[in-house]
Design a protein around this motif. Structure first.
Motif, PDB file in Angstrom:
ATOM      1  N   GLN A  30      -2.271   6.705  -4.895  1.00  0.00           N
ATOM      2  CA  GLN A  30      -1.721   5.425  -5.621  1.00  0.00           C
ATOM      3  C   GLN A  30      -0.438   5.097  -4.524  1.00  0.00           C
ATOM      4  O   GLN A  30      -0.425   3.859  -4.305  1.00  0.00           O
ATOM      5  CB  GLN A  30      -1.018   5.623  -6.985  1.00  0.00           C
ATOM      6  CG  GLN A  30      -2.140   5.864  -7.920  1.00  0.00           C
ATOM      7  CD  GLN A  30      -1.422   6.205  -9.217  1.00  0.00           C
ATOM      8  OE1 GLN A  30      -0.442   6.689  -9.409  1.00  0.00           O
ATOM      9  NE2 GLN A  30      -2.055   6.063 -10.274  1.00  0.00           N
ATOM     10  N   GLY A  33      -1.751   2.848  -1.945  1.00  0.00           N
ATOM     11  CA  GLY A  33      -2.547   1.834  -2.270  1.00  0.00           C
ATOM     12  C   GLY A  33      -4.005   2.120  -2.309  1.00  0.00           C
ATOM     13  O   GLY A  33      -4.640   1.149  -2.447  1.00  0.00           O
ATOM     14  N   SER A  58      -2.319  -2.541  -7.405  1.00  0.00           N
ATOM     15  CA  SER A  58      -1.584  -1.195  -7.015  1.00  0.00           C
ATOM     16  C   SER A  58      -0.525  -1.348  -7.883  1.00  0.00           C
ATOM     17  O   SER A  58       0.016  -2.250  -8.505  1.00  0.00           O
ATOM     18  CB  SER A  58      -1.310  -1.299  -5.345  1.00  0.00           C
ATOM     19  OG  SER A  58      -0.546  -0.206  -5.070  1.00  0.00           O
ATOM     20  N   ALA A  62       4.250   1.234  -4.807  1.00  0.00           N
ATOM     21  CA  ALA A  62       3.213   1.701  -3.673  1.00  0.00           C
ATOM     22  C   ALA A  62       4.085   1.614  -2.485  1.00  0.00           C
ATOM     23  O   ALA A  62       4.871   0.655  -2.079  1.00  0.00           O
ATOM     24  CB  ALA A  62       2.191   0.930  -3.441  1.00  0.00           C
ATOM     25  N   GLU A  66       0.722  -3.651  -1.145  1.00  0.00           N
ATOM     26  CA  GLU A  66      -0.247  -4.046  -1.784  1.00  0.00           C
ATOM     27  C   GLU A  66      -0.023  -5.213  -2.893  1.00  0.00           C
ATOM     28  O   GLU A  66       1.263  -5.053  -3.475  1.00  0.00           O
ATOM     29  CB  GLU A  66      -1.145  -3.207  -2.369  1.00  0.00           C
ATOM     30  CG  GLU A  66      -1.709  -1.982  -1.484  1.00  0.00           C
ATOM     31  CD  GLU A  66      -2.822  -2.769  -0.355  1.00  0.00           C
ATOM     32  OE1 GLU A  66      -3.682  -3.281  -0.890  1.00  0.00           O
ATOM     33  OE2 GLU A  66      -2.806  -2.323   0.861  1.00  0.00           O
TER      34      GLU A  66
END
Length: 123
Positions: A30, A33, A58, A62, A66
């Motif tokens: 995570q 991303g 996302s 992150a 993203e």
């Protein structure tokens, strides 16, 4: 699978008490991303089968820039209603019920296109 009570937020959907939680720190996937934003939901009074909702974006924290969105109670309520319509029984024991949402699902739930933020574009 039970959701830890610490940091879980209460919510009532159609007269039933639930609690929901977003993982405090991103997993490695995570954070890069590669994995979607997820949150978990379960009944507050008698935990049974949990609901695991995956969003098509996302996490806001992150590591890479993203597109991301915040999880709001209105989104949680809509996801619970959709999962119940698709056969999730929160009183039943068993593995988590996976609900993968698409951009079209989010648009229908939020009554308009979702608002995404790109972290490096914030001021």
């Amino acid at each position: 699978m039970a959701i830890p009570k610490k940091y879980a937020r209460p919510i009532t959907v159609d007269g039933t008490a639930f609690r929901w939680r977003v993982r405090r720190k991103p997993t490695y996937c995570q954070g890069n991303g590669w994995g979607p934003m997820t949150f978990a939901v379960e009944r507050a009074d008698a935990p049974g089968r949990a609901l695991l909702v995956s969003l098509p974006c996302s996490r806001p924290d992150a590591w890479l820039g993203e597109r991301a969105t915040a999880v709001r109670p209105s989104l949680v309520k809509a996801a619970v209603r959709m999962a119940l319509d698709r056969g999730w029984d929160p009183r039943q024991a068993g593995n988590a019920f996976d609900l993968a949402l698409t951009d079209d699902d989010l648009t229908a739930m939020l009554h308009g296109p979702p608002t995404y933020a790109v972290p490096f574009m914030r001021r």
